[in-house]
Design a protein around this motif. Structure first.
Motif, PDB file in Angstrom:
ATOM      1  N   HIS A  25      -3.697  16.102   3.687  1.00 13.41           N
ATOM      2  CA  HIS A  25      -3.858  14.683   3.360  1.00 13.41           C
ATOM      3  C   HIS A  25      -5.252  14.239   3.799  1.00 13.41           C
ATOM      4  O   HIS A  25      -5.688  14.545   4.909  1.00 13.41           O
ATOM      5  CB  HIS A  25      -2.802  13.837   4.076  1.00 13.41           C
ATOM      6  CG  HIS A  25      -1.444  13.945   3.464  1.00 13.41           C
ATOM      7  ND1 HIS A  25      -0.970  13.038   2.549  1.00 13.41           N
ATOM      8  CD2 HIS A  25      -0.470  14.879   3.617  1.00 13.41           C
ATOM      9  CE1 HIS A  25       0.250  13.390   2.173  1.00 13.41           C
ATOM     10  NE2 HIS A  25       0.574  14.507   2.808  1.00 13.41           N
ATOM     11  N   GLN A  26      -5.911  13.526   2.925  1.00 11.23           N
ATOM     12  CA  GLN A  26      -7.255  13.047   3.263  1.00 11.23           C
ATOM     13  C   GLN A  26      -7.481  11.684   2.635  1.00 11.23           C
ATOM     14  O   GLN A  26      -7.099  11.453   1.481  1.00 11.23           O
ATOM     15  CB  GLN A  26      -8.320  14.028   2.766  1.00 11.23           C
ATOM     16  CG  GLN A  26      -9.718  13.680   3.246  1.00 11.23           C
ATOM     17  CD  GLN A  26     -10.613  14.900   3.237  1.00 11.23           C
ATOM     18  OE1 GLN A  26     -10.190  16.008   3.555  1.00 11.23           O
ATOM     19  NE2 GLN A  26     -11.854  14.700   2.868  1.00 11.23           N
ATOM     20  N   HIS A  27      -8.090  10.815   3.392  1.00 10.16           N
ATOM     21  CA  HIS A  27      -8.320   9.469   2.887  1.00 10.16           C
ATOM     22  C   HIS A  27      -9.762   9.320   2.421  1.00 10.16           C
ATOM     23  O   HIS A  27     -10.665  10.008   2.903  1.00 10.16           O
ATOM     24  CB  HIS A  27      -8.018   8.436   3.969  1.00 10.16           C
ATOM     25  CG  HIS A  27      -7.506   7.141   3.417  1.00 10.16           C
ATOM     26  ND1 HIS A  27      -6.205   6.982   2.998  1.00 10.16           N
ATOM     27  CD2 HIS A  27      -8.121   5.970   3.166  1.00 10.16           C
ATOM     28  CE1 HIS A  27      -6.042   5.753   2.548  1.00 10.16           C
ATOM     29  NE2 HIS A  27      -7.196   5.122   2.630  1.00 10.16           N
ATOM     30  N   SER A  28      -9.957   8.433   1.472  1.00 12.45           N
ATOM     31  CA  SER A  28     -11.311   8.084   1.058  1.00 12.45           C
ATOM     32  C   SER A  28     -12.016   7.371   2.202  1.00 12.45           C
ATOM     33  O   SER A  28     -11.417   6.545   2.893  1.00 12.45           O
ATOM     34  CB  SER A  28     -11.260   7.163  -0.166  1.00 12.45           C
ATOM     35  OG  SER A  28     -12.523   6.560  -0.389  1.00 12.45           O
ATOM     36  N   TYR A  29     -13.289   7.692   2.398  1.00 15.63           N
ATOM     37  CA  TYR A  29     -14.093   6.982   3.397  1.00 15.63           C
ATOM     38  C   TYR A  29     -14.982   5.927   2.745  1.00 15.63           C
ATOM     39  O   TYR A  29     -15.879   5.393   3.380  1.00 15.63           O
ATOM     40  CB  TYR A  29     -14.928   7.968   4.216  1.00 15.63           C
ATOM     41  CG  TYR A  29     -14.120   8.621   5.308  1.00 15.63           C
ATOM     42  CD1 TYR A  29     -14.005   8.031   6.556  1.00 15.63           C
ATOM     43  CD2 TYR A  29     -13.436   9.810   5.071  1.00 15.63           C
ATOM     44  CE1 TYR A  29     -13.242   8.611   7.552  1.00 15.63           C
ATOM     45  CE2 TYR A  29     -12.671  10.402   6.059  1.00 15.63           C
ATOM     46  CZ  TYR A  29     -12.578   9.797   7.301  1.00 15.63           C
ATOM     47  OH  TYR A  29     -11.806  10.374   8.292  1.00 15.63           O
ATOM     48  N   GLU A  30     -14.683   5.636   1.494  1.00 13.11           N
ATOM     49  CA  GLU A  30     -15.372   4.558   0.789  1.00 13.11           C
ATOM     50  C   GLU A  30     -14.429   3.401   0.502  1.00 13.11           C
ATOM     51  O   GLU A  30     -14.831   2.244   0.515  1.00 13.11           O
ATOM     52  CB  GLU A  30     -15.966   5.082  -0.524  1.00 13.11           C
ATOM     53  CG  GLU A  30     -16.606   4.015  -1.418  1.00 13.11           C
ATOM     54  CD  GLU A  30     -17.773   3.300  -0.752  1.00 13.11           C
ATOM     55  OE1 GLU A  30     -18.080   2.156  -1.153  1.00 13.11           O
ATOM     56  OE2 GLU A  30     -18.387   3.863   0.172  1.00 13.11           O
ATOM     57  N   CYS A  31     -13.161   3.719   0.255  1.00 12.70           N
ATOM     58  CA  CYS A  31     -12.192   2.689  -0.134  1.00 12.70           C
ATOM     59  C   CYS A  31     -10.877   2.917   0.611  1.00 12.70           C
ATOM     60  O   CYS A  31     -10.247   3.972   0.461  1.00 12.70           O
ATOM     61  CB  CYS A  31     -11.970   2.737  -1.646  1.00 12.70           C
ATOM     62  SG  CYS A  31     -10.760   1.556  -2.237  1.00 12.70           S
TER      63      CYS A  31
ATOM     64  N   GLY B 206      -8.101   1.713   0.066  1.00 10.83           N
ATOM     65  CA  GLY B 206      -6.950   1.733  -0.833  1.00 10.83           C
ATOM     66  C   GLY B 206      -6.744   3.033  -1.581  1.00 10.83           C
ATOM     67  O   GLY B 206      -5.840   3.128  -2.417  1.00 10.83           O
ATOM     68  N   ARG B 207      -7.555   4.051  -1.301  1.00 15.24           N
ATOM     69  CA  ARG B 207      -7.467   5.306  -2.057  1.00 15.24           C
ATOM     70  C   ARG B 207      -7.168   6.474  -1.108  1.00 15.24           C
ATOM     71  O   ARG B 207      -7.896   6.700  -0.139  1.00 15.24           O
ATOM     72  CB  ARG B 207      -8.773   5.550  -2.816  1.00 15.24           C
ATOM     73  CG  ARG B 207      -8.725   6.726  -3.767  1.00 15.24           C
ATOM     74  CD  ARG B 207      -9.872   6.696  -4.775  1.00 15.24           C
ATOM     75  NE  ARG B 207     -11.160   6.495  -4.159  1.00 15.24           N
ATOM     76  CZ  ARG B 207     -11.922   5.411  -4.327  1.00 15.24           C
ATOM     77  NH1 ARG B 207     -11.511   4.423  -5.099  1.00 15.24           N
ATOM     78  NH2 ARG B 207     -13.091   5.302  -3.733  1.00 15.24           N
ATOM     79  N   HIS B 208      -6.109   7.208  -1.425  1.00 15.62           N
ATOM     80  CA  HIS B 208      -5.671   8.327  -0.583  1.00 15.62           C
ATOM     81  C   HIS B 208      -5.583   9.599  -1.423  1.00 15.62           C
ATOM     82  O   HIS B 208      -5.163   9.563  -2.582  1.00 15.62           O
ATOM     83  CB  HIS B 208      -4.300   8.020   0.030  1.00 15.62           C
ATOM     84  CG  HIS B 208      -3.812   9.071   0.973  1.00 15.62           C
ATOM     85  ND1 HIS B 208      -4.241   9.153   2.279  1.00 15.62           N
ATOM     86  CD2 HIS B 208      -2.934  10.098   0.800  1.00 15.62           C
ATOM     87  CE1 HIS B 208      -3.644  10.177   2.880  1.00 15.62           C
ATOM     88  NE2 HIS B 208      -2.855  10.768   1.999  1.00 15.62           N
TER      89      HIS B 208
ATOM     90  N   LEU C 143      -3.313  -0.008   0.014  1.00 17.38           N
ATOM     91  CA  LEU C 143      -3.225   1.157  -0.870  1.00 17.38           C
ATOM     92  C   LEU C 143      -3.096   0.742  -2.334  1.00 17.38           C
ATOM     93  O   LEU C 143      -2.253  -0.081  -2.683  1.00 17.38           O
ATOM     94  CB  LEU C 143      -2.024   2.018  -0.476  1.00 17.38           C
ATOM     95  CG  LEU C 143      -1.887   3.358  -1.210  1.00 17.38           C
ATOM     96  CD1 LEU C 143      -2.975   4.326  -0.769  1.00 17.38           C
ATOM     97  CD2 LEU C 143      -0.507   3.962  -0.955  1.00 17.38           C
ATOM     98  N   HIS C 144      -3.945   1.324  -3.203  1.00 15.83           N
ATOM     99  CA  HIS C 144      -3.830   1.030  -4.634  1.00 15.83           C
ATOM    100  C   HIS C 144      -3.877   2.280  -5.516  1.00 15.83           C
ATOM    101  O   HIS C 144      -3.531   2.215  -6.689  1.00 15.83           O
ATOM    102  CB  HIS C 144      -4.892   0.026  -5.086  1.00 15.83           C
ATOM    103  CG  HIS C 144      -6.306   0.407  -4.768  1.00 15.83           C
ATOM    104  ND1 HIS C 144      -6.956   1.460  -5.364  1.00 15.83           N
ATOM    105  CD2 HIS C 144      -7.193  -0.144  -3.902  1.00 15.83           C
ATOM    106  CE1 HIS C 144      -8.189   1.541  -4.892  1.00 15.83           C
ATOM    107  NE2 HIS C 144      -8.364   0.594  -4.000  1.00 15.83           N
ATOM    108  N   HIS C 145      -4.303   3.426  -4.972  1.00 17.76           N
ATOM    109  CA  HIS C 145      -4.279   4.665  -5.751  1.00 17.76           C
ATOM    110  C   HIS C 145      -3.998   5.858  -4.836  1.00 17.76           C
ATOM    111  O   HIS C 145      -4.553   5.946  -3.733  1.00 17.76           O
ATOM    112  CB  HIS C 145      -5.619   4.907  -6.468  1.00 17.76           C
ATOM    113  CG  HIS C 145      -5.795   4.096  -7.709  1.00 17.76           C
ATOM    114  ND1 HIS C 145      -6.372   2.838  -7.702  1.00 17.76           N
ATOM    115  CD2 HIS C 145      -5.460   4.348  -9.009  1.00 17.76           C
ATOM    116  CE1 HIS C 145      -6.393   2.358  -8.933  1.00 17.76           C
ATOM    117  NE2 HIS C 145      -5.852   3.247  -9.741  1.00 17.76           N
ATOM    118  N   VAL C 146      -3.150   6.746  -5.322  1.00 19.60           N
ATOM    119  CA  VAL C 146      -2.942   8.043  -4.676  1.00 19.60           C
ATOM    120  C   VAL C 146      -3.424   9.109  -5.652  1.00 19.60           C
ATOM    121  O   VAL C 146      -2.991   9.148  -6.808  1.00 19.60           O
ATOM    122  CB  VAL C 146      -1.465   8.282  -4.316  1.00 19.60           C
ATOM    123  CG1 VAL C 146      -1.263   9.714  -3.808  1.00 19.60           C
ATOM    124  CG2 VAL C 146      -1.002   7.283  -3.264  1.00 19.60           C
TER     125      VAL C 146
END
Length: 455
Positions: free
Chosen positions: A355-361, A363-365, A404-407
């Motif tokens: 699992h990694q999260h965006s470091y720009e947004c 809401g994006r995973h 969160l808005h996109h996976v």
């Protein structure tokens, strides 16, 4: 302003990435002052405006190409250049007066490209052999802070409406150096602040775009967003401690250490790789969708125009999501991908999930599923590939992040053939409905109760 230079232009990756954010068709601009010079100075011009709807705001990009005959006197070149700038400023002012929408989140840019053509007086169009092959002679000229203070006296108090002007060479240098749409947006904001500071202090804040680009890339602004998201992930319980790579890079930047330039190179390389992989992913998804759609249609009827437009819109949105990553965010994604060959053989055999999260947004995973080599295993391509959408939905309900808005789920297959290795990546992007943090917590509790009742 210097002499012309011949350049065979390779499009920067950022130029290609920006194309997927185009909001409207090109708007052709009529500039009477330049038209008046067509007969007297034997010039030609093209002027157009494009709107890019970036995640941070709207980039309004005007492009003015002026074609001059070779051998034109320096004084005449400067006269044409001044006329071109005054003409576009007048058009820009009139265009702003027509707009009623709020321009606070817009950036206005003009790229002035002056080219020399040996056959300009013989042709009635802009296309010749050199043009078709991307070979141009461009006038190298620039617009540093001093130009806006002394030659172009305009009001710099309005952030959203100041037209930032660049020569062709400088604009290409910016696209090449920054790599990502979000970094471009931040740089243009940064440049605007520098221009405003110059107006207040009466001291030029930069002498060239090259100096300003380096100053920006070595400023704290490069990691501000990533640090904010890192702190938010800790707050949400998504990670226990700060990202070690982020701390190392930010400290190296702050202390101007020798490793800072090495980190810069790593991020730039990762940005290019992510751009290439993104293009590959979208192409594969598009092809798979088209094949599936064709097989579902009776009699193999071709797509209607409406279906083509809908498909284009859907994949543009997908492309925008995976390209909306900063230099650091792309670095982390690429680092995770290329860590796989170093994993234990037993882990590669079974397959695993990261699992990694965006470091720009926030809401994006991302969910990176590395397919196992065991074709019948739990994490094999056979078991996972058709279930990417289900996995994305399941992950979405489990994440506690209210924003969160996109996976985004990536199914990753490392393939080795003979001595060559390459990556195939299956992609699924799942939009997520907005939920409050409380709603997500209740959803997780309900899932636990359902799981307990099934035991």
């Amino acid at each position: 302003m210097s002499n012309s230079t011949t350049v065979i232009a390779n499009k920067p990756y950022l130029d290609n990435e920006l194309a997927c954010y185009v909001q409207t068709d090109k708007l052709e601009m009529l500039l009477p002052s330049i038209q008046a010079l067509e007969a007297t100075h034997k010039i030609q011009y093209q002027a157009q405006k494009l709107a890019y709807h970036l995640p941070s705001g709207k980039l309004q990009l005007s492009e003015l190409r002026v074609y001059l005959p070779e051998g034109m006197a320096a004084a005449d070149i400067e006269s044409v250049r001044k006329t071109a700038i005054k003409s576009i400023l007048a058009w820009h002012k009139g265009d702003l007066c027509k707009k009623k929408a709020n321009m606070a989140h817009a950036i206005e840019v003009l790229v002035l490209d002056i080219q020399f053509k040996s056959d300009i007086d013989k042709a009635n169009n802009f296309v010749d052999k050199d043009h078709q092959h991307g070979k141009y002679k461009h006038l190298k000229h620039n617009f540093p802070a001093r130009y806006f203070m002394e030659d172009l006296i305009i009001d710099m108090s309005d952030n959203g409406q100041l037209l930032q002007i660049f020569g062709w060479h400088d604009w290409q240098s910016i696209l090449t150096a920054l790599h990502t749409p979000c970094e471009l947006w931040r740089f243009l904001r940064y440049r605007l602040e520098q221009l405003q500071q110059s107006a207040i202090s009466h001291v030029p804040s930069f002498d060239s775009e090259e100096v300003l680009i380096n100053k920006f890339l070595n400023s704290s602004a490069l990691f501000t967003q990533a640090i904010a998201i890192d702190n938010a992930l800790i707050k949400y319980g998504m990670q226990d401690e700060p990202n070690a790579a982020l701390i190392a890079m930010a400290l190296a930047q702050k202390n101007h250490s020798a490793t800072s330039q090495m980190y810069q190179q790593h991020m730039q390389q990762a940005a290019i790789l992510w751009s290439q992989l993104s293009s590959q992913m979208i192409t594969m998804v598009d092809e798979n969708f088209s094949t599936k759609k064709s097989s579902e249609q009776q009699g193999n009827k071709p797509f209607t125009e409406a279906e083509k437009q809908q498909q284009h819109a859907e994949f543009s949105q997908w492309q925008q999501q995976i390209l909306d990553e900063s230099l650091f965010s792309r670095h982390e994604l690429i680092r995770t991908l290329y860590r796989h060959p170093k994993q234990q053989q037993s882990l590669q055999q079974r397959g695993y999930v990261v699992h990694q999260h965006s470091y720009e947004c926030l809401g994006r995973h991302y969910v990176l599923i590395f397919y196992g080599q065991d074709v019948e295993g739990q994490h094999s391509k056979k078991a996972i590939q058709s279930n990417l959408a289900k996995i994305a939905l399941d992950v979405a309900t489990r994440l506690p992040i209210a924003e969160l808005h996109h996976v985004i789920v990536l199914g990753i297959d490392f393939i080795t053939e003979a001595e060559d290795s390459f990556i195939d990546i299956d992609l699924w992007i799942q939009p997520v409905d907005a939920m409050s943090q409380r709603e997500r917590q209740l959803s997780k509790q309900l899932q636990r109760l359902q799981q307990q009742s099934q035991k």
